[in-house]
Enzyme design. Structure first.
Site, short mmCIF file in Angstrom:
data_model
loop_
_atom_site.label_atom_id
_atom_site.label_comp_id
_atom_site.label_asym_id
_atom_site.label_seq_id
_atom_site.Cartn_x
_atom_site.Cartn_y
_atom_site.Cartn_z
N HIS A 204 -12.16 -20.70 45.93
CA HIS A 204 -11.08 -21.45 46.57
C HIS A 204 -11.12 -22.88 46.06
CE1 HIS A 204 -8.31 -22.89 49.60
NE2 HIS A 204 -9.16 -23.88 49.85
N ALA B 151 0.15 -6.29 20.74
CA ALA B 151 -0.96 -6.59 19.83
C ALA B 151 -2.28 -6.01 20.35
CB ALA B 151 -1.08 -8.11 19.68
N ARG C 144 12.27 -3.41 18.37
CA ARG C 144 11.68 -3.31 17.03
C ARG C 144 11.53 -1.84 16.68
NH1 ARG C 144 9.41 -7.93 15.05
NH2 ARG C 144 7.80 -6.79 13.92
N ASP D 203 1.88 -0.70 16.22
CA ASP D 203 3.32 -0.54 16.47
C ASP D 203 3.93 0.65 15.75
OD1 ASP D 203 3.23 -2.87 17.94
OD2 ASP D 203 4.77 -3.91 16.80
N GLU E 210 22.88 -8.62 27.86
CA GLU E 210 22.02 -7.45 27.98
C GLU E 210 22.88 -6.21 28.26
OE1 GLU E 210 18.68 -6.39 27.82
OE2 GLU E 210 19.58 -4.49 28.42
N GLY F 133 0.84 -1.19 0.00
CA GLY F 133 0.00 0.00 0.00
C GLY F 133 0.87 1.24 0.00
N GLY G 170 20.03 -9.10 24.12
CA GLY G 170 18.83 -8.41 24.61
C GLY G 170 18.04 -9.28 25.57
P1 FAD Z 1 2.12 -5.84 12.56
O1 FAD Z 1 1.58 -7.02 13.25
O2 FAD Z 1 3.58 -5.71 12.41
O3 FAD Z 1 1.43 -5.82 11.13
C1 FAD Z 1 1.74 -4.88 10.18
C2 FAD Z 1 1.34 -5.44 8.83
O4 FAD Z 1 1.43 -4.40 7.86
C3 FAD Z 1 2.24 -6.57 8.34
O5 FAD Z 1 1.45 -7.65 7.96
C4 FAD Z 1 2.97 -5.96 7.15
O6 FAD Z 1 3.23 -6.90 6.12
C5 FAD Z 1 1.96 -4.94 6.68
N1 FAD Z 1 2.53 -3.84 5.92
C6 FAD Z 1 3.56 -3.02 6.26
N2 FAD Z 1 3.74 -2.07 5.31
C7 FAD Z 1 2.82 -2.31 4.35
C8 FAD Z 1 2.50 -1.69 3.15
N3 FAD Z 1 3.15 -0.60 2.72
N4 FAD Z 1 1.50 -2.20 2.41
C9 FAD Z 1 0.82 -3.29 2.82
N5 FAD Z 1 1.07 -3.93 3.97
C10 FAD Z 1 2.05 -3.43 4.73
N6 FAD Z 1 2.60 -8.68 21.42
C11 FAD Z 1 1.71 -9.05 22.36
O7 FAD Z 1 0.82 -8.26 22.69
N7 FAD Z 1 1.77 -10.27 22.95
C12 FAD Z 1 2.72 -11.17 22.63
O8 FAD Z 1 2.76 -12.27 23.19
C13 FAD Z 1 3.67 -10.82 21.64
N8 FAD Z 1 4.62 -11.69 21.27
C14 FAD Z 1 5.49 -11.35 20.28
C15 FAD Z 1 6.48 -12.26 19.93
C16 FAD Z 1 7.39 -11.94 18.94
C17 FAD Z 1 8.46 -12.95 18.55
C18 FAD Z 1 7.29 -10.69 18.26
C19 FAD Z 1 8.24 -10.34 17.15
C20 FAD Z 1 6.32 -9.78 18.62
C21 FAD Z 1 5.42 -10.10 19.64
N9 FAD Z 1 4.44 -9.20 20.06
C22 FAD Z 1 3.56 -9.54 21.04
C23 FAD Z 1 4.31 -7.87 19.45
C24 FAD Z 1 3.17 -7.88 18.41
O9 FAD Z 1 3.45 -8.86 17.43
C25 FAD Z 1 3.02 -6.52 17.79
O10 FAD Z 1 2.83 -5.56 18.79
C26 FAD Z 1 1.83 -6.49 16.85
O11 FAD Z 1 1.95 -7.46 15.84
C27 FAD Z 1 1.67 -5.10 16.23
O12 FAD Z 1 0.55 -5.10 15.42
P2 FAD Z 1 0.43 -4.12 14.18
O13 FAD Z 1 -0.86 -4.47 13.52
O14 FAD Z 1 0.65 -2.73 14.60
O15 FAD Z 1 1.64 -4.48 13.22
P1 NAD Z 2 12.62 -5.11 24.21
O1 NAD Z 2 12.63 -3.65 24.11
O2 NAD Z 2 11.64 -5.78 25.07
O3 NAD Z 2 14.05 -5.62 24.71
C1 NAD Z 2 15.23 -5.32 24.07
C2 NAD Z 2 16.37 -5.47 25.05
O4 NAD Z 2 17.57 -5.40 24.34
C3 NAD Z 2 16.40 -4.36 26.10
O5 NAD Z 2 16.54 -4.93 27.37
C4 NAD Z 2 17.61 -3.54 25.70
O6 NAD Z 2 18.25 -2.95 26.79
C5 NAD Z 2 18.48 -4.59 25.06
N1 NAD Z 2 19.44 -4.07 24.08
C6 NAD Z 2 19.24 -3.11 23.16
N2 NAD Z 2 20.36 -2.95 22.41
C7 NAD Z 2 21.28 -3.83 22.89
C8 NAD Z 2 22.62 -4.16 22.54
N3 NAD Z 2 23.24 -3.54 21.55
N4 NAD Z 2 23.25 -5.12 23.23
C9 NAD Z 2 22.63 -5.76 24.24
N5 NAD Z 2 21.35 -5.49 24.62
C10 NAD Z 2 20.69 -4.55 23.95
O7 NAD Z 2 12.55 -5.62 22.71
P2 NAD Z 2 12.30 -7.08 22.11
O8 NAD Z 2 12.46 -8.11 23.16
O9 NAD Z 2 13.12 -7.14 20.88
O10 NAD Z 2 10.78 -7.01 21.71
C11 NAD Z 2 10.32 -6.04 20.74
C12 NAD Z 2 8.91 -5.64 21.02
O11 NAD Z 2 8.04 -6.71 20.79
C13 NAD Z 2 8.73 -5.19 22.45
O12 NAD Z 2 8.39 -3.83 22.44
C14 NAD Z 2 7.61 -5.98 22.98
O13 NAD Z 2 6.60 -5.16 23.49
C15 NAD Z 2 7.06 -6.77 21.80
N6 NAD Z 2 6.90 -8.15 22.26
C16 NAD Z 2 5.97 -8.40 23.20
C17 NAD Z 2 5.83 -9.67 23.71
C18 NAD Z 2 4.81 -9.92 24.76
O14 NAD Z 2 3.92 -9.09 24.92
N7 NAD Z 2 4.87 -11.02 25.48
C19 NAD Z 2 6.65 -10.69 23.27
C20 NAD Z 2 7.61 -10.40 22.33
C21 NAD Z 2 7.73 -9.11 21.83
#
Ligand code: FAD
Ligand code: NAD
Length: 478
Positions: A451, A327, A279, A319, A211, A122, A188
């Site tokens: 309980h 999410a 991220r 995000d 970290e 998009g 991290g």
């Molecule tokens: P995204 O999910 O990143 O979706 C964005 C979408 O936009 C993508 O599909 C992408 O392809 C599309 N897009 C981008 N640019 C364009 C374009 N120009 N045209 C068309 N499409 C496009 N969060 C939680 O709350 N709980 C968790 O347990 C959790 N676990 C996670 C574990 C991991 C390993 C990771 C990486 C993240 C995790 N997160 C978790 C974070 C969560 O995934 C994100 O916060 C969430 O997906 C953000 O939603 P979003 O819709 O903003 O973006």
């Molecule tokens: P984060 O911000 O949670 O952690 C990144 C860590 O990396 C921090 O502790 C930071 O101090 C460290 N760091 C940064 N640069 C570094 C370096 N050069 N060397 C060593 N350490 C360094 O980020 P993440 O774990 O990558 O997750 C990304 C995002 O995805 C988060 O914002 C989180 O909210 C989301 N997420 C959420 C869940 C969940 O809700 N359970 C799970 C996975 C991811």
């Protein structure tokens, strides 16, 4: 002529797909443009969360936890299970099936709710124009009264450790290893580092977490963070705080990682290195400069409290905008924006967004930490209760952790709830509801809890705010 819509959403992650469905449910003609494709080149809805985030990581956390239980805690229940093995390809296939089910579920929800889906990139070409650019370069022009940007985020890469094949990987790579690595390095100790580090440690990898910060989980309440650090270390995660990664060398199928720790230069060799340092918002090629959408200094699309960008009728959620990258935060923003576009009154409450780290046990919280309140000079009181004194936790053989409730000293309003313990992700919802209803610690204390449940720790922590907990000896009687 361009296809006409009331609302065009760009991105189908939890922020975008929820916004699209809600807009369609509110009677608006809605489209969603998504570029994500699977290995076969077919469009995949659901974004990071469903494809390479929340869902696949939780699938692997569940599988690996069962394996770890069979190894470490079955015997406490009198169960012997010899020759317990992990079949990594079967574990991955189960994860992939869950992802397939959920992503195709979104396709079904779009169809059922009348959201038109476009496969392609998009691009906002004017204040009410979106181009959907397919892979073959063909362009479909869309015209929209409102545009919602929901393009999400991508992993941050750092110069000392550029991604390399399946050796230096980001979170997506770490969700797809084809066997259990011998030694895993994680850069991290954030949410991803701890969750994915736990998966591979439970399956038998030796895991070292590097970290940069000196404090463990700096944004969590430090009483619980300390307990969590102790627990994860006992589980085998080798967590090195204050470790600054300076470089890496690929050596055949391994990687040497160079870092400084406590003023000393060190090197560790790993079979896999997971880079999990945060991220960044994703807006590449999304709009021409003259559209007028402004970004903040960190690359997030600038929005007000109701997710309006600097251009009228262009909104941004998830995000790609300020606030926690979660999410459920993105989904709530999506609903709020769809309602605002439909002319309704809507405001999401950013003060009650829960955080969860899905380790074992889980760490979850809502509201302020004690450190934040101290820094604000707020007057507060604290009630805590350990799971070690909870019958259901003993029955579950899982007594690690505690519940901590923080309330305003004068009004008794709950300011924060922090849980480190089994199923903390579920328990924290009680704090979210309580805070959403503006309840006091006394309100929770006067509530009848079933309980035996783990949630009794929430009840006791609420009672403990005034030193009235029952199942513990109160030092200060009132
Ligand atoms: P995204 O999910 O990143 O979706 C964005 C979408 O936009 C993508 O599909 C992408 O392809 C599309 N897009 C981008 N640019 C364009 C374009 N120009 N045209 C068309 N499409 C496009 N969060 C939680 O709350 N709980 C968790 O347990 C959790 N676990 C996670 C574990 C991991 C390993 C990771 C990486 C993240 C995790 N997160 C978790 C974070 C969560 O995934 C994100 O916060 C969430 O997906 C953000 O939603 P979003 O819709 O903003 O973006
Ligand atoms: P984060 O911000 O949670 O952690 C990144 C860590 O990396 C921090 O502790 C930071 O101090 C460290 N760091 C940064 N640069 C570094 C370096 N050069 N060397 C060593 N350490 C360094 O980020 P993440 O774990 O990558 O997750 C990304 C995002 O995805 C988060 O914002 C989180 O909210 C989301 N997420 C959420 C869940 C969940 O809700 N359970 C799970 C996975 C991811």
């Amino acid at each position: 002529m361009a296809d006409q819509f009331d609302v065009v959403v760009i991105g189908s992650g939890p922020a975008g797909y929820v916004a699209a469905i809600k807009a369609a449910q509110l009677g608006m003609k809605t489209a969603c443009v998504e570029k994500w494709k699977d290995d076969a080149g077919k469009q995949r809805l659901g974004g990071t969360c469903l494809n390479v985030g929340c869902i696949p990581s939780k699938a692997l956390l569940e599988s690996s936890e069962k394996y770890a239980e069979a190894h470490h805690s079955f015997k406490d229940h009198g169960i012997s299970a010899s020759d317990v093995k992990i079949d990594v390809s079967a574990m991955m296939a189960r994860k992939d099936k869950i992802v397939d089910n959920l992503t195709s579920g979104i396709t079904g929800l779009f169809k059922g709710n009348g959201v038109t889906s476009y496969f392609g990139k998009g691009r906002i070409s004017g204040t009410n124009k979106v181009e959907a650019v397919a892979e073959d370069g063909s362009v479909t022009e869309l015209e929209a009264k409102h545009i919602i940007i929901a393009t999400g985020s991508v992993p941050i890469e750092i110069p000392p450790t550029p991604l390399h094949e399946d050796i230096i990987v980001d979170s997506s790579g770490a969700l797809a290893f084809d066997s259990v690595p011998g030694r895993v390095g994680v850069i991290g100790a954030g949410v991803i580092g701890l969750e994915l580090g736990s998966v591979w440690a439970r399956l038998g990898s030796e895991v070292v977490v590097l970290e940069a910060q000196d404090k463990f989980l700096a944004s969590a309440d430090q009483r619980l963070a300390k307990e969590a650090q102790k627990t994860f270390t006992k589980q085998g995660l080798d967590i090195r705080l204050g470790a600054r990664v300076t470089g890496s060398d690929i050596k055949g199928k391994q990687v040497d990682v160079h870092f400084e720790e406590g003023g000393e230069k060190k090197t560790e060799t790993f079979d896999k290195l997971i880079v999990a340092v945060g991220r960044r918002p994703f807006t590449q090629d999304l709009f021409a400069k003259d559209v007028g959408i402004e970004m903040d200094e960190r690359g997030f699309i600038f929005v007000d409290d109701q997710c309006r960008t600097t251009v009228p009728n262009i909104w941004a959620v998830g995000d790609v905008v300020r606030g926690p990258m979660l999410a459920h935060k993105g989904s709530e923003e999506g609903i709020m924006v769809a309602e605002l576009i439909a002319g309704k009154k809507a405001q999401m409450n950013y003060d009650t967004v829960p955080n969860v780290i899905y380790t074992h046990p889980e760490l979850a919280w809502v509201g302020k930490t004690e450190e934040e309140l101290k820094a604000e000079g707020a007057k507060y009181k604290v009630g805590q209760f350990p799971f070690a004194a909870v019958g259901r936790a003993m029955a579950a053989n899982d007594t690690t952790g505690l519940v901590k409730i923080i309330a305003d000293e004068e009004t008794d309003r709950i300011l924060g709830m922090h849980v480190f313990g089994l199923h903390a992700s579920e328990m924290v919802a009680q704090g979210v509801i309580a805070m959403e209803f503006g309840s006091t610690a006394e309100d929770l204390a006067l509530t009848c809890f079933a309980h035996p449940t783990l949630s009794e720790a929430v009840h006791e922590a609420a009672l403990a705010v005034e030193n009235h907990a029952i199942h513990i000896v109160n030092r200060k009687k009132k």
